[in-house]
Scaffold this active site. Structure first.
Site, mmCIF file in Angstrom:
data_model
loop_
_atom_site.group_PDB
_atom_site.id
_atom_site.type_symbol
_atom_site.label_atom_id
_atom_site.label_comp_id
_atom_site.label_asym_id
_atom_site.label_seq_id
_atom_site.Cartn_x
_atom_site.Cartn_y
_atom_site.Cartn_z
ATOM 1 N N GLN A 22 -17.765 32.160 29.528
ATOM 2 C CA GLN A 22 -18.265 31.229 30.911
ATOM 3 C C GLN A 22 -18.032 32.235 32.065
ATOM 4 O O GLN A 22 -18.289 31.665 33.332
ATOM 5 C CB GLN A 22 -17.530 30.154 30.910
ATOM 6 N N CYS A 28 -16.527 21.416 22.044
ATOM 7 C CA CYS A 28 -16.156 22.509 21.300
ATOM 8 C C CYS A 28 -14.621 22.903 21.739
ATOM 9 O O CYS A 28 -14.131 24.111 21.566
ATOM 10 C CB CYS A 28 -16.947 23.807 20.939
ATOM 11 N N ASP A 57 -11.981 35.544 26.444
ATOM 12 C CA ASP A 57 -13.172 35.234 26.122
ATOM 13 C C ASP A 57 -14.036 35.217 27.688
ATOM 14 O O ASP A 57 -13.585 34.309 28.444
ATOM 15 C CB ASP A 57 -12.997 33.627 25.538
ATOM 16 N N LYS A 93 -25.986 32.258 27.471
ATOM 17 C CA LYS A 93 -25.455 31.673 28.634
ATOM 18 C C LYS A 93 -25.775 32.370 30.048
ATOM 19 O O LYS A 93 -25.300 32.242 30.867
ATOM 20 C CB LYS A 93 -23.926 31.446 28.446
ATOM 21 N N HIS A 153 -12.010 27.483 23.654
ATOM 22 C CA HIS A 153 -13.178 26.897 22.846
ATOM 23 C C HIS A 153 -12.709 27.223 21.234
ATOM 24 O O HIS A 153 -12.165 28.006 21.030
ATOM 25 C CB HIS A 153 -14.325 27.741 23.170
HETATM 26 C C1 LIG Z 1 -15.632 29.351 26.600
HETATM 27 C C2 LIG Z 1 -16.691 29.576 25.355
HETATM 28 N N1 LIG Z 1 -16.456 30.540 24.451
HETATM 29 C C3 LIG Z 1 -17.124 30.759 23.312
HETATM 30 C C4 LIG Z 1 -18.440 30.094 23.311
HETATM 31 C C5 LIG Z 1 -19.219 30.278 22.172
HETATM 32 O O1 LIG Z 1 -20.353 30.679 22.473
HETATM 33 P P1 LIG Z 1 -21.452 30.616 21.239
HETATM 34 O O2 LIG Z 1 -21.782 29.598 20.635
HETATM 35 O O3 LIG Z 1 -22.709 31.534 21.835
HETATM 36 O O4 LIG Z 1 -20.915 31.727 20.379
HETATM 37 C C6 LIG Z 1 -18.787 29.085 24.450
HETATM 38 C C7 LIG Z 1 -19.760 28.330 24.482
HETATM 39 O O5 LIG Z 1 -20.326 27.498 23.650
HETATM 40 C C8 LIG Z 1 -17.954 29.113 25.300
HETATM 41 O O6 LIG Z 1 -18.169 28.062 26.430
#
Ligand SMILES: Cc1ncc(COP(=O)(O)O)c(C=O)c1O
Lengths: 155, 409
Positions: B201, B366, B198, B224, B122
């Protein structure tokens, strides 16, 4: 499915399924303009031949959703043979139609009665997009790209 | 044991109708819905014990502090941390990554160093490193993918050469792929590197134990996992966090401030400058209680079952007309289904589904480097969570054909 017919008019689907003026001209001599919609990954590549300030031919390539592709196709049909000035006017009119907040469009360059003569014709079919605000960017992508391309020519 | 069948009734938003249809929410990978208990817990906080935390000697301030620190302890238990002090509250996973890059990276990375990430990250686990790399001149290296959407680890030993930090996702938000974190972490450590994961998910969907994963740092995000927006978590090994310099400066993160400098606070407060999002922290604590009450093993099983069902229903019905990116077996993946149906553009697909009250996401999610690898500009993504059921999958499957009729060329 009520609202969908507003968005996906038959003529839009027709342009999407059978896009007009697809392809690329050799550049140079043709001019080239590229646009992206960073939100959804749609991209458009315009190549166009200018002679005496008139668009002799404009071709479109790239990929995107039905709205962005149909809008590009309709634009390509609308601008062939038009002068740069006429194209700018048409684009202004189109963007006014596509705007939720009309006053925010080109404050220093408001549309005037003078902008009317062409009418938008088939392009009016895209009016329904305004009801789906996230899709407005799809509809205006090719137009903004052409404007940027023309601006870069400084004509 | 399986999840209670009437789970949807715990989520008030899911009783709504959209365009005359009962809402079918299939976008939990972007953000989950919130159960009543989370919403009520946050409301109760504001109604009964709202006060700034720490320092206050009066009763409600002490109660607010206590509630917030209880939430921290719940999160520590939820992910198998050794101590609540290892739980740092941030705004979201994105901020957690920025904290790591700025604090650890700022202190430890220079021109000859390498940070190893992957092609399925991401942007939150890409851009903070890129920003820092532009300043510090280290190399950002990428683990490639196999054609079936796994990390290609065949060259991992070579890729690890000179690496100081490995930072990869435990589960892809586009492909659903579950990555072998333990294996990568062990190799990273043998090569002298640290390992960040990370968990955005992963933590919401699978039982998580940071000790078993064998990692050093973990980022995840509250919204999430049935929690509110505006709250994320950074977990790190205490000795590592202790050695890292502060990230944001201000109140709360100091022990002492003098004209000639400051002394940072102890963990975790060292990394929590300013008034924290108290209601959100307490709300996230309630979300953890909610997930605990379901049981994370049951949550995982539910999603395996439902993913299997979705893969079967969609593939049986649409055969060659549908491509579902990522691993083909539910045991290797989470409930994230990136779908390509005929040549219908994801935007158009999601628009047609919206008319039927079905919420899926169209876009690059993203993960633009991954989109380039897949050779697509966008995908249509349906993602599952505890409240989804077979009827939701059926509604999705029913709605692809009409979209195809409208748009197929
Ligand atoms: C794999 C992953 N990493 C990071 C994020 C970032 O999360 P956030 O936007 O809540 O910081 C997301 C979700 O958007 C994600 O799916």
């Amino acid at each position: 499915m009520s609202g969908l017919e507003d968005l996906y008019k038959e003529i839009i689907l027709d342009h999407y399924r059978s896009p007009r003026h697809r392809g690329e001209l050799d550049s140079p001599p043709a001019h080239k303009a590229e646009g992206f919609n960073p939100l959804c990954g749609d991209e458009v590549l315009l190549t166009f031949a200018l002679e005496d300030d008139v668009i002799q031919e404009l071709l479109i390539s790239g990929q995107g959703c039905s709205i962005s592709q149909a809008s590009a196709s309709m634009m390509s049909a609308a601008v062939q043979g038009k002068s740069v000035e006429e194209v700018r006017k048409l684009t202004r009119q189109f963007k006014v139609m596509m705007s939720i907040h009309e006053e925010s469009i080109g404050a220093e360059d408001p549309p005037s009665e003078d902008d009317k003569p062409f009418g938008l014709g088939d392009l009016e079919a895209l009016k329904g997009v305004v009801k789906f605000p996230v899709r407005i960017k799809c509809a205006t992508l090719s137009w903004n790209t052409l404007l940027t391309g023309l601006d870069e020519l400084k004509v | 044991m399986s999840l209670p069948p009437d789970l949807k009734s715990n989520f008030p938003l899911l009783s709504q109708t959209i365009n005359g249809h009962q809402i079918v929410y299939l976008d939990s990978a972007a953000s989950s819905q919130k159960p009543d208990v989370v919403i009520e817990t946050m409301n109760d906080y504001y109604r009964t014990i709202n006060a700034n935390v720490h320092r206050g000697a009066y009763q409600i301030a002490a109660q607010a502090t206590e509630a917030m620190e209880q939430a921290r302890a719940k999160l520590a238990t939820f992910i198998g941390a050794r101590s609540a002090n290892e739980i740092v509250f941030t705004k979201n996973a994105t901020e957690s990554f920025n904290l790591i890059a700025r604090s650890w990276g700022g202190q430890n990375l220079g021109p000859n160093d390498v940070v190893l990430i992957s092609d399925m990250e991401h942007h939150a686990n890409i851009v903070p490193w890129q920003i820092l790399a532009a300043e510090k001149g280290f190399e950002l290296r990428w683990i490639p993918l196999t054609p079936d959407g796994h990390l290609d680890l065949s060259q991992l030993d070579r890729l690890l050469n000179g690496v100081k930090m490995v930072s990869v996702t435990a589960m892809s938000n586009v492909l659903g792929t579950l990555n072998p974190i333990r294996e990568i972490a062990d190799k990273a450590h043998s090569a002298g590197a640290l390992m960040t994961v990370d968990g955005s998910q992963y933590v919401p969907h699978l039982p998580t134990d940071v000790m078993e994963l064998g990692v050093d740092l973990l980022c995840f995000t509250g919204h999430k996992m049935c929690g509110p927006t505006g709250i994320g978590v950074l977990w790190g090994r205490a000795e590592l966090l202790d050695a890292m310099p502060p990230f944001l400066g201000g109140g709360e993160m100091i022990l002492d401030v003098r004209r000639d400098g400051f002394t940072p606070n102890e963990l975790p407060h060292k990394f929590e400058a300013g008034t924290p999002p108290i209601a959100e922290i307490i709300g996230l604590g309630a979300a953890v209680d909610f997930l605990d009450s379901l049981g994370m093993n049951e949550v995982r099983q539910h999603e395996i079952d439902l993913t299997n069902y979705a893969l079967r229903v969609l593939n049986d019905r649409y055969g060659e007309e549908i491509t579902i990116h990522g691993p083909s077996s539910a045991s290797e993946r989470g409930g994230v289904l990136s779908i390509q149906y005929r040549d219908v553009h994801p935007h158009d697909l999601s628009q047609v589904l919206d008319q039927r009250g079905i919420c899926i996401r169209a876009g690059h999610h993203c993960a633009k480097p991954l989109m380039r690898e897949l050779g697509v500009g966008a995908t249509a993504r349906a993602s599952l969570y505890v409240y989804n059921d077979q009827a939701d999958i059926d509604a999705l499957a029913e709605s692809l054909a009409p979209a195809g009729e409208l748009f197929a060329r």
